[in-house]
Design a protein around this motif. Structure first.
Motif, short mmCIF file in Angstrom:
data_model
loop_
_atom_site.label_atom_id
_atom_site.label_comp_id
_atom_site.label_asym_id
_atom_site.label_seq_id
_atom_site.Cartn_x
_atom_site.Cartn_y
_atom_site.Cartn_z
N GLN A 7 0.80 -1.23 0.00
CA GLN A 7 0.00 0.00 0.00
C GLN A 7 0.83 1.28 0.00
O GLN A 7 0.35 2.34 -0.38
N HIS A 8 2.08 1.17 0.44
CA HIS A 8 2.92 2.38 0.51
C HIS A 8 4.38 1.99 0.63
O HIS A 8 4.76 1.29 1.57
N LEU A 9 5.19 2.41 -0.32
CA LEU A 9 6.63 2.14 -0.29
C LEU A 9 7.36 3.37 0.27
O LEU A 9 7.25 4.47 -0.29
N THR A 10 8.06 3.19 1.37
CA THR A 10 8.87 4.25 1.97
C THR A 10 10.33 3.85 1.88
O THR A 10 10.69 2.75 2.28
N TYR A 11 11.18 4.72 1.33
CA TYR A 11 12.57 4.36 1.10
C TYR A 11 13.49 5.52 1.49
O TYR A 11 13.07 6.67 1.60
N ALA A 12 14.76 5.18 1.69
CA ALA A 12 15.75 6.18 2.11
C ALA A 12 16.38 6.87 0.92
O ALA A 12 16.77 6.24 -0.05
N SER A 13 16.47 8.19 1.03
CA SER A 13 17.25 8.99 0.08
C SER A 13 18.21 9.83 0.92
O SER A 13 18.54 9.46 2.05
N SER A 14 18.67 10.95 0.40
CA SER A 14 19.67 11.73 1.11
C SER A 14 19.61 13.20 0.72
O SER A 14 19.24 13.54 -0.41
N HIS A 15 20.01 14.06 1.66
CA HIS A 15 20.09 15.49 1.35
C HIS A 15 21.17 15.77 0.29
O HIS A 15 21.18 16.84 -0.30
N THR A 42 22.85 8.47 -7.78
CA THR A 42 22.07 7.23 -7.77
C THR A 42 20.85 7.35 -6.85
O THR A 42 19.79 6.78 -7.12
N GLN A 43 20.99 8.11 -5.76
CA GLN A 43 19.86 8.34 -4.86
C GLN A 43 18.77 9.15 -5.57
O GLN A 43 17.57 8.89 -5.42
N ARG A 44 19.20 10.14 -6.34
CA ARG A 44 18.24 10.93 -7.11
C ARG A 44 17.57 10.06 -8.17
O ARG A 44 16.36 10.16 -8.40
N ALA A 45 18.35 9.18 -8.80
CA ALA A 45 17.78 8.26 -9.78
C ALA A 45 16.73 7.36 -9.14
O ALA A 45 15.69 7.06 -9.75
N CYS A 46 16.97 6.94 -7.91
CA CYS A 46 16.01 6.12 -7.18
C CYS A 46 14.70 6.87 -6.99
O CYS A 46 13.61 6.31 -7.18
N GLU A 47 14.80 8.15 -6.64
CA GLU A 47 13.59 8.98 -6.48
C GLU A 47 12.80 9.05 -7.79
O GLU A 47 11.57 8.97 -7.80
N LEU A 48 13.52 9.22 -8.89
CA LEU A 48 12.86 9.36 -10.19
C LEU A 48 12.23 8.05 -10.65
O LEU A 48 11.15 8.03 -11.24
N MET A 49 12.92 6.92 -10.37
CA MET A 49 12.32 5.63 -10.71
C MET A 49 11.07 5.37 -9.87
O MET A 49 10.08 4.81 -10.37
N ALA A 50 11.12 5.78 -8.61
CA ALA A 50 9.94 5.64 -7.75
C ALA A 50 8.77 6.44 -8.33
O ALA A 50 7.62 5.98 -8.33
N HIS A 51 9.08 7.63 -8.85
CA HIS A 51 8.03 8.45 -9.45
C HIS A 51 7.40 7.73 -10.64
O HIS A 51 6.18 7.74 -10.83
N ASN A 58 0.22 3.42 -9.94
CA ASN A 58 -0.53 4.01 -8.83
C ASN A 58 -0.02 3.51 -7.48
O ASN A 58 -0.78 3.32 -6.53
N LEU A 59 1.28 3.29 -7.40
CA LEU A 59 1.92 2.83 -6.17
C LEU A 59 2.37 4.03 -5.35
O LEU A 59 3.25 4.78 -5.77
N PRO A 60 1.80 4.29 -4.16
CA PRO A 60 2.25 5.40 -3.33
C PRO A 60 3.69 5.19 -2.87
O PRO A 60 4.04 4.13 -2.35
N THR A 61 4.53 6.18 -3.09
CA THR A 61 5.93 6.10 -2.67
C THR A 61 6.36 7.38 -1.98
O THR A 61 5.97 8.49 -2.38
N THR A 62 7.17 7.24 -0.95
CA THR A 62 7.74 8.38 -0.22
C THR A 62 9.24 8.18 -0.08
O THR A 62 9.69 7.18 0.48
N GLY A 63 10.00 9.14 -0.59
CA GLY A 63 11.45 9.13 -0.42
C GLY A 63 11.84 10.06 0.71
O GLY A 63 11.43 11.23 0.73
N LEU A 64 12.60 9.58 1.66
CA LEU A 64 13.00 10.37 2.83
C LEU A 64 14.44 10.82 2.67
O LEU A 64 15.36 9.99 2.61
N ARG A 65 14.64 12.12 2.60
CA ARG A 65 15.97 12.68 2.42
C ARG A 65 16.59 12.93 3.79
O ARG A 65 16.30 13.92 4.47
N PHE A 66 17.45 11.99 4.20
CA PHE A 66 18.08 12.06 5.52
C PHE A 66 19.18 13.12 5.53
O PHE A 66 19.94 13.25 4.59
#
Length: 222
Positions: A7-15, A42-51, A58-66
Protein backbone atom coordinates in the motif's frame (compact mmCIF):
# COMPACT_ATOMS: atom_id res chain seq x y z
CA UNK A 1 5.42 -4.11 -4.29
CA UNK A 2 3.36 -4.60 -7.44
CA UNK A 3 3.10 -8.34 -6.93
CA UNK A 4 2.08 -8.24 -3.27
CA UNK A 5 -0.16 -5.17 -3.41
CA UNK A 6 1.96 -3.09 -1.03
CA UNK A 7 0.00 0.00 0.00
CA UNK A 8 2.92 2.38 0.51
CA UNK A 9 6.63 2.14 -0.29
CA UNK A 10 8.87 4.25 1.97
CA UNK A 11 12.57 4.36 1.10
CA UNK A 12 15.75 6.18 2.11
CA UNK A 13 17.25 8.99 0.08
CA UNK A 14 19.67 11.73 1.11
CA UNK A 15 20.09 15.49 1.35
CA UNK A 16 23.12 15.00 -0.93
CA UNK A 17 20.75 15.03 -3.92
CA UNK A 18 20.49 18.83 -3.55
CA UNK A 19 24.13 19.36 -4.51
CA UNK A 20 26.03 22.51 -3.51
CA UNK A 21 25.43 26.22 -3.42
CA UNK A 22 22.72 26.49 -0.77
CA UNK A 23 22.84 29.40 1.68
CA UNK A 24 19.40 28.64 3.13
CA UNK A 25 17.36 25.74 4.39
CA UNK A 26 16.93 23.09 1.69
CA UNK A 27 13.34 22.60 0.62
CA UNK A 28 11.77 19.73 -1.30
CA UNK A 29 10.64 22.35 -3.79
CA UNK A 30 14.27 23.17 -4.62
CA UNK A 31 15.95 21.59 -7.64
CA UNK A 32 17.77 18.31 -6.98
CA UNK A 33 19.09 17.83 -10.49
CA UNK A 34 22.74 18.74 -9.93
CA UNK A 35 24.17 16.28 -7.37
CA UNK A 36 27.95 16.45 -7.03
CA UNK A 37 28.66 12.89 -5.88
CA UNK A 38 27.97 9.65 -7.70
CA UNK A 39 26.12 8.12 -4.74
CA UNK A 40 23.91 11.22 -4.62
CA UNK A 41 23.19 10.83 -8.34
CA UNK A 42 22.07 7.23 -7.77
CA UNK A 43 19.86 8.34 -4.86
CA UNK A 44 18.24 10.93 -7.11
CA UNK A 45 17.78 8.26 -9.78
CA UNK A 46 16.01 6.12 -7.18
CA UNK A 47 13.59 8.98 -6.48
CA UNK A 48 12.86 9.36 -10.19
CA UNK A 49 12.32 5.63 -10.71
CA UNK A 50 9.94 5.64 -7.75
CA UNK A 51 8.03 8.45 -9.45
CA UNK A 52 7.72 6.39 -12.62
CA UNK A 53 6.25 3.49 -10.64
CA UNK A 54 3.87 5.78 -8.81
CA UNK A 55 2.69 7.18 -12.14
CA UNK A 56 2.48 3.88 -14.04
CA UNK A 57 1.08 1.62 -11.33
CA UNK A 58 -0.53 4.01 -8.83
CA UNK A 59 1.92 2.83 -6.17
CA UNK A 60 2.25 5.40 -3.33
CA UNK A 61 5.93 6.10 -2.67
CA UNK A 62 7.74 8.38 -0.22
CA UNK A 63 11.45 9.13 -0.42
CA UNK A 64 13.00 10.37 2.83
CA UNK A 65 15.97 12.68 2.42
CA UNK A 66 18.08 12.06 5.52
CA UNK A 67 20.32 14.82 6.87
CA UNK A 68 23.57 13.52 8.49
CA UNK A 69 22.15 10.85 10.78
CA UNK A 70 24.15 10.01 13.92
CA UNK A 71 23.83 8.02 17.13
CA UNK A 72 24.41 4.51 18.54
CA UNK A 73 24.81 1.71 15.98
CA UNK A 74 25.71 4.24 13.31
CA UNK A 75 28.02 3.84 10.34
CA UNK A 76 31.61 3.05 11.45
CA UNK A 77 32.94 5.11 8.50
CA UNK A 78 31.11 8.26 9.62
CA UNK A 79 32.90 11.38 10.82
CA UNK A 80 31.62 10.98 14.38
CA UNK A 81 33.10 7.48 14.74
CA UNK A 82 36.39 8.65 13.23
CA UNK A 83 36.66 11.73 15.45
CA UNK A 84 35.71 9.87 18.64
CA UNK A 85 38.24 7.10 18.08
CA UNK A 86 41.07 9.47 17.15
CA UNK A 87 40.40 11.73 20.13
CA UNK A 88 40.51 8.77 22.52
CA UNK A 89 43.66 7.40 20.85
CA UNK A 90 45.39 10.78 20.92
CA UNK A 91 45.64 10.95 17.14
CA UNK A 92 45.10 14.18 15.13
CA UNK A 93 41.82 14.76 13.35
CA UNK A 94 41.85 16.53 10.00
CA UNK A 95 39.68 19.61 9.64
CA UNK A 96 38.89 21.46 6.43
CA UNK A 97 37.90 25.12 5.99
CA UNK A 98 39.00 26.10 9.53
CA UNK A 99 36.17 24.05 11.01
CA UNK A 100 33.51 26.36 9.57
CA UNK A 101 31.78 23.75 7.41
CA UNK A 102 28.39 22.99 8.91
CA UNK A 103 25.88 20.18 8.71
CA UNK A 104 22.38 19.49 9.92
CA UNK A 105 22.82 16.52 12.30
CA UNK A 106 19.79 14.29 12.91
CA UNK A 107 19.67 11.97 15.93
CA UNK A 108 18.67 8.39 15.15
CA UNK A 109 15.59 8.23 17.40
CA UNK A 110 14.18 11.33 15.69
CA UNK A 111 14.83 9.72 12.31
CA UNK A 112 13.05 6.51 13.33
CA UNK A 113 10.03 8.42 14.64
CA UNK A 114 9.78 10.51 11.48
CA UNK A 115 10.18 7.44 9.27
CA UNK A 116 7.44 5.51 11.05
CA UNK A 117 5.05 8.46 10.93
CA UNK A 118 5.74 9.09 7.24
CA UNK A 119 5.25 5.39 6.48
CA UNK A 120 1.87 5.46 8.22
CA UNK A 121 0.75 8.38 6.02
CA UNK A 122 0.75 7.12 2.41
CA UNK A 123 1.67 9.57 -0.33
CA UNK A 124 -1.24 11.01 -2.28
CA UNK A 125 -1.46 12.89 -5.58
CA UNK A 126 -1.12 16.64 -5.25
CA UNK A 127 -4.49 17.96 -6.54
CA UNK A 128 -3.01 21.34 -7.52
CA UNK A 129 0.15 20.03 -9.20
CA UNK A 130 0.70 21.66 -12.59
CA UNK A 131 2.99 20.66 -15.42
CA UNK A 132 3.52 24.34 -16.21
CA UNK A 133 4.81 25.07 -12.69
CA UNK A 134 5.67 21.70 -11.14
CA UNK A 135 6.18 21.36 -7.42
CA UNK A 136 9.44 19.42 -7.04
CA UNK A 137 8.49 17.54 -3.87
CA UNK A 138 5.12 16.12 -4.99
CA UNK A 139 3.33 15.04 -8.15
CA UNK A 140 0.04 14.34 -9.87
CA UNK A 141 0.98 10.73 -9.03
CA UNK A 142 0.97 9.41 -5.42
CA UNK A 143 4.65 10.31 -4.98
CA UNK A 144 6.56 12.64 -2.69
CA UNK A 145 9.93 13.31 -1.08
CA UNK A 146 10.37 14.59 2.48
CA UNK A 147 13.33 16.07 4.33
CA UNK A 148 14.24 14.65 7.74
CA UNK A 149 16.63 16.91 9.64
CA UNK A 150 17.04 18.96 12.79
CA UNK A 151 16.92 22.29 10.92
CA UNK A 152 19.91 23.48 12.95
CA UNK A 153 23.30 23.50 11.16
CA UNK A 154 26.28 22.77 13.41
CA UNK A 155 29.82 23.82 12.50
CA UNK A 156 32.43 21.04 12.57
CA UNK A 157 34.31 23.01 15.22
CA UNK A 158 31.22 23.00 17.46
CA UNK A 159 30.66 19.29 16.81
CA UNK A 160 34.23 18.57 17.92
CA UNK A 161 33.84 20.75 21.03
CA UNK A 162 30.68 18.85 22.03
CA UNK A 163 32.42 15.52 21.41
CA UNK A 164 35.43 16.64 23.50
CA UNK A 165 33.13 17.51 26.40
CA UNK A 166 31.35 14.16 26.27
CA UNK A 167 34.60 12.19 25.95
CA UNK A 168 36.38 14.24 28.59
CA UNK A 169 39.41 14.66 26.34
CA UNK A 170 40.69 17.35 23.98
CA UNK A 171 41.21 16.69 20.29
CA UNK A 172 44.47 17.21 18.46
CA UNK A 173 43.39 19.30 15.47
CA UNK A 174 45.15 19.34 12.12
CA UNK A 175 43.81 22.07 9.88
CA UNK A 176 44.34 21.29 6.21
CA UNK A 177 43.61 23.01 2.94
CA UNK A 178 42.47 21.49 -0.30
CA UNK A 179 39.45 20.92 -2.47
CA UNK A 180 36.18 20.70 -0.55
CA UNK A 181 34.37 17.80 -2.17
CA UNK A 182 31.01 18.42 -0.52
CA UNK A 183 28.91 21.47 0.21
CA UNK A 184 29.99 23.49 3.23
CA UNK A 185 26.49 23.79 4.65
CA UNK A 186 23.32 21.73 4.95
CA UNK A 187 20.05 22.57 6.68
CA UNK A 188 16.67 20.88 6.33
CA UNK A 189 13.41 22.68 5.74
CA UNK A 190 10.99 20.23 7.41
CA UNK A 191 7.77 22.19 6.87
CA UNK A 192 6.30 19.39 4.75
CA UNK A 193 7.31 16.70 7.27
CA UNK A 194 5.64 18.62 10.10
CA UNK A 195 2.46 19.14 8.07
CA UNK A 196 2.16 15.46 7.16
CA UNK A 197 3.38 13.79 10.37
CA UNK A 198 2.91 16.45 13.09
CA UNK A 199 6.52 15.77 14.07
CA UNK A 200 9.82 17.63 13.86
CA UNK A 201 13.24 16.25 14.87
CA UNK A 202 14.50 18.27 17.84
CA UNK A 203 17.03 16.25 19.88
CA UNK A 204 19.77 18.71 21.03
CA UNK A 205 23.25 17.86 19.77
CA UNK A 206 24.66 17.56 23.31
CA UNK A 207 22.01 15.01 24.26
CA UNK A 208 22.60 12.97 21.12
CA UNK A 209 26.39 13.09 21.42
CA UNK A 210 26.23 11.99 25.08
CA UNK A 211 24.09 8.99 24.09
CA UNK A 212 26.47 8.16 21.26
CA UNK A 213 29.59 8.38 23.44
CA UNK A 214 28.05 6.15 26.14
CA UNK A 215 27.27 3.50 23.52
CA UNK A 216 30.61 3.96 21.70
CA UNK A 217 32.69 3.43 24.85
CA UNK A 218 30.68 0.36 25.84
CA UNK A 219 30.60 -1.24 22.38
CA UNK A 220 34.30 -0.77 21.65
CA UNK A 221 35.40 -1.14 25.29
CA UNK A 222 37.22 2.21 25.23
Amino acid sequence: CRKYDIQHLTYASSHAVYGAGFQKAMSEDDSANHPQRLDAATQRACELMAHSYSHLFNLPTTGLRFFSVYGPWGRPDSVLFSFARKILEGKPIQIYNDGRNSRDYTYITDLVEATLRASDSPAEPNPVWLVEAPHQGSSSAPWRVLNIGNSLPVAIDDLIATLEESLGKKAIKEFITGQILEKSQSCADVTALQRITAFKPATPLKVGIDEFVTWFRHYYQL
